[in-house]
Design an enzyme around this catalytic site. Sequence first.
Site, PDB file in Angstrom:
ATOM      1  N   SER A 138       0.864  -1.168   0.000  1.00 22.77           N
ATOM      2  CA  SER A 138       0.000   0.000   0.000  1.00 22.77           C
ATOM      3  C   SER A 138       0.904   1.223   0.000  1.00 22.77           C
ATOM      4  O   SER A 138       1.723   1.390   0.909  1.00 22.77           O
ATOM      5  CB  SER A 138      -0.885  -0.027   1.249  1.00 22.77           C
ATOM      6  OG  SER A 138      -1.667   1.141   1.319  1.00 22.77           O
ATOM      7  N   LYS A 164      -0.969  -1.056  -4.481  1.00 25.88           N
ATOM      8  CA  LYS A 164      -2.161  -0.249  -4.161  1.00 25.88           C
ATOM      9  C   LYS A 164      -1.702   1.180  -3.959  1.00 25.88           C
ATOM     10  O   LYS A 164      -0.723   1.427  -3.247  1.00 25.88           O
ATOM     11  CB  LYS A 164      -2.800  -0.817  -2.896  1.00 25.88           C
ATOM     12  CG  LYS A 164      -3.690   0.120  -2.088  1.00 25.88           C
ATOM     13  CD  LYS A 164      -4.486  -0.679  -1.069  1.00 25.88           C
ATOM     14  CE  LYS A 164      -4.627   0.054   0.252  1.00 25.88           C
ATOM     15  NZ  LYS A 164      -5.323  -0.775   1.264  1.00 25.88           N
ATOM     16  N   LYS A 166      -2.994   5.173  -2.885  1.00 25.11           N
ATOM     17  CA  LYS A 166      -4.063   5.911  -2.226  1.00 25.11           C
ATOM     18  C   LYS A 166      -4.508   7.041  -3.151  1.00 25.11           C
ATOM     19  O   LYS A 166      -3.682   7.676  -3.812  1.00 25.11           O
ATOM     20  CB  LYS A 166      -3.543   6.508  -0.905  1.00 25.11           C
ATOM     21  CG  LYS A 166      -3.179   5.443   0.131  1.00 25.11           C
ATOM     22  CD  LYS A 166      -4.417   4.766   0.696  1.00 25.11           C
ATOM     23  CE  LYS A 166      -4.070   3.859   1.868  1.00 25.11           C
ATOM     24  NZ  LYS A 166      -5.274   3.255   2.475  1.00 25.11           N
ATOM     25  N   ASP A 191      -7.151   2.992  -3.398  1.00 21.83           N
ATOM     26  CA  ASP A 191      -7.909   3.039  -2.139  1.00 21.83           C
ATOM     27  C   ASP A 191      -8.208   4.497  -1.786  1.00 21.83           C
ATOM     28  O   ASP A 191      -7.285   5.300  -1.620  1.00 21.83           O
ATOM     29  CB  ASP A 191      -7.078   2.376  -1.020  1.00 21.83           C
ATOM     30  CG  ASP A 191      -7.825   2.285   0.311  1.00 21.83           C
ATOM     31  OD1 ASP A 191      -8.999   2.722   0.390  1.00 21.83           O
ATOM     32  OD2 ASP A 191      -7.229   1.774   1.287  1.00 21.83           O
ATOM     33  N   GLU A 216     -10.934   0.476  -3.713  1.00 21.19           N
ATOM     34  CA  GLU A 216     -11.232   0.194  -2.304  1.00 21.19           C
ATOM     35  C   GLU A 216     -11.925   1.384  -1.657  1.00 21.19           C
ATOM     36  O   GLU A 216     -11.451   2.521  -1.752  1.00 21.19           O
ATOM     37  CB  GLU A 216      -9.911  -0.131  -1.581  1.00 21.19           C
ATOM     38  CG  GLU A 216     -10.085  -0.593  -0.140  1.00 21.19           C
ATOM     39  CD  GLU A 216      -8.748  -0.990   0.493  1.00 21.19           C
ATOM     40  OE1 GLU A 216      -7.756  -1.181  -0.234  1.00 21.19           O
ATOM     41  OE2 GLU A 216      -8.705  -1.091   1.733  1.00 21.19           O
ATOM     42  N   ASP A 241     -13.685  -1.864   2.732  1.00 18.89           N
ATOM     43  CA  ASP A 241     -12.781  -1.932   3.884  1.00 18.89           C
ATOM     44  C   ASP A 241     -13.557  -1.396   5.087  1.00 18.89           C
ATOM     45  O   ASP A 241     -14.214  -2.162   5.815  1.00 18.89           O
ATOM     46  CB  ASP A 241     -11.508  -1.118   3.563  1.00 18.89           C
ATOM     47  CG  ASP A 241     -10.536  -0.951   4.728  1.00 18.89           C
ATOM     48  OD1 ASP A 241     -10.864  -1.361   5.858  1.00 18.89           O
ATOM     49  OD2 ASP A 241      -9.436  -0.383   4.533  1.00 18.89           O
ATOM     50  N   LYS A 265      -9.754  -6.896   7.808  1.00 17.01           N
ATOM     51  CA  LYS A 265      -8.746  -6.456   8.778  1.00 17.01           C
ATOM     52  C   LYS A 265      -9.148  -7.042  10.123  1.00 17.01           C
ATOM     53  O   LYS A 265     -10.271  -6.812  10.600  1.00 17.01           O
ATOM     54  CB  LYS A 265      -8.691  -4.927   8.862  1.00 17.01           C
ATOM     55  CG  LYS A 265      -8.033  -4.278   7.657  1.00 17.01           C
ATOM     56  CD  LYS A 265      -7.962  -2.767   7.796  1.00 17.01           C
ATOM     57  CE  LYS A 265      -7.325  -2.146   6.563  1.00 17.01           C
ATOM     58  NZ  LYS A 265      -7.505  -0.676   6.534  1.00 17.01           N
ATOM     59  N   GLY A 293      -4.004  -4.000   6.111  1.00 11.03           N
ATOM     60  CA  GLY A 293      -3.062  -3.661   7.170  1.00 11.03           C
ATOM     61  C   GLY A 293      -3.365  -2.312   7.775  1.00 11.03           C
ATOM     62  O   GLY A 293      -4.118  -1.514   7.217  1.00 11.03           O
TER      63      GLY A 293
HETATM   64  O1  OSB Z   1      -7.233   1.803   4.241  1.00  7.26           O
HETATM   65  O2  OSB Z   1      -6.032   0.080   4.108  1.00  7.26           O
HETATM   66  C1  OSB Z   1      -6.221   1.201   4.566  1.00  7.26           C
HETATM   67  C2  OSB Z   1      -3.215   2.265   6.664  1.00  7.26           C
HETATM   68  C3  OSB Z   1      -3.831   2.979   7.662  1.00  7.26           C
HETATM   69  C4  OSB Z   1      -5.190   3.139   7.618  1.00  7.26           C
HETATM   70  C5  OSB Z   1      -5.940   2.574   6.591  1.00  7.26           C
HETATM   71  C6  OSB Z   1      -5.323   1.837   5.595  1.00  7.26           C
HETATM   72  C7  OSB Z   1      -3.942   1.721   5.623  1.00  7.26           C
HETATM   73  C8  OSB Z   1      -3.191   1.046   4.580  1.00  7.26           C
HETATM   74  C9  OSB Z   1      -1.832   0.537   4.981  1.00  7.26           C
HETATM   75  O3  OSB Z   1      -3.533   0.979   3.420  1.00  7.26           O
HETATM   76  C10 OSB Z   1      -1.675  -0.912   4.893  1.00  7.26           C
HETATM   77  C11 OSB Z   1      -0.386  -1.350   5.538  1.00  7.26           C
HETATM   78  O4  OSB Z   1      -0.362  -1.591   6.755  1.00  7.26           O
HETATM   79  O5  OSB Z   1       0.588  -1.470   4.809  1.00  7.26           O
HETATM   80 MG    MG Z   2      -8.389   0.677   2.921  1.00 11.87          MG
END
Ligand code: OSB
Ligand code: MG
Length: 371
Positions: A138, A164, A166, A191, A216, A241, A265, A293
């Site tokens: 991510s 992925k 953001k 995401d 996402e 999510d 999660k 995560g």
């Molecule tokens: O939306 O998946 C998410 C991290 C913090 C809060 C929300 C998200 C995330 C990540 C990180 O996408 C995933 C990781 O731990 O590598």
């Molecule tokens: Mg997410």
Amino acid sequence: MAIQIEKITLREIAMPLVHFFETSFGRTTHRRIILVEAVSQGVSGWGEVTCGENPFYNEEWTDAAWMIVRDYVAPRILRASFESAADVGERSEHIRGHYMARGGVEAAVWDLEARMKGVPLWDHIGGGWFKEIACGVSIGIQNSVPDLLKTIEKEVAAGYQRIKIKIKPGWDVDVVREVRRTFPSIRLMADANSAYTLADADRLKELDAFHLTMIEQPLAHDEIVDHAALQAQLDTPICLDECIRTLHHAEQAIRLQACGIINIKLGRVGGFREALRIHDLAQANSIPVWCGGMLESGIGRAHNIALSTLPNFVLPGDVSASKRYWTRDIISPAVEVSPQGTISVSEAPGFGYDVDHNYLRHVTVREETLA
Ligand code: OSB
Ligand code: MG
């Protein structure tokens, strides 16, 4: 084998991230993580509360979670007798929300029970379909598109199987177009962390052109109905999510066809029992899942690895190497990823790694034992 929890130690650890992590709701540079150590007959089980430092991903945050565990969850767990760890969640079901705080304790008891039985956590939860789990990364919002392209190149070269990125309004279609132009054949997804509304459907529809494996959580954190309306307009599968906090939410999302994929999660759904139920429901409905995560320390990371060995975790997850987050992790060895983008699953009892107690002490900023 009934278990009784004699003691719970809460620790807050503070560790800087190797690189800032930015989502549509903000930038994180330092983590404050609560670890739960549950003790029975001299054996310790470990859990991690996966909430953020601020109530922006969901309503939970480190300071509130500490109080929820100390004042509401731990008193119901201590001295109670459990037939199995699967019964722990029920003891705090009267609490509204705060699944991550509850889940940190629940996961610690699963780990404890696995250690008392001398079996790996993945075995104890009924997993073990995969000896190697598939990893994606991510990648947060960067300061510039060239920075993003450089980061993606590095992670693809490291072997990660899916990227992925953001997105948020102002960092979406043009950015994804540029990424797709530079990397025409990678498995790519986006995401949004709830940054859009149904009024943005046309803009989100433009993302269909870039054959993403999924989008996402584009819409509100608590909005399953609007996701169903959006999914009807998109070719790209929606992955939920934030919306999926319980089995019932997963049932509703599947029934309304609000998503084609679910990100599970462990913390967000309150622990292993609910994660297992959601996994099974999704599998029965041909909805693939993957493990998300929350910038976890090695302990939460190891729990995610165990979870990812269940059979319907068929898509690469956001479980990646310790070194992407930490200069030094609190477990030994650190979580490592192979050049093929996989993590091999440990055969050791419990979550499969050793706690590095010296380093843990070094990063602990608050500690309280409840008995
Ligand atoms: O939306 O998946 C998410 C991290 C913090 C809060 C929300 C998200 C995330 C990540 C990180 O996408 C995933 C990781 O731990 O590598
Ligand atoms: Mg997410």
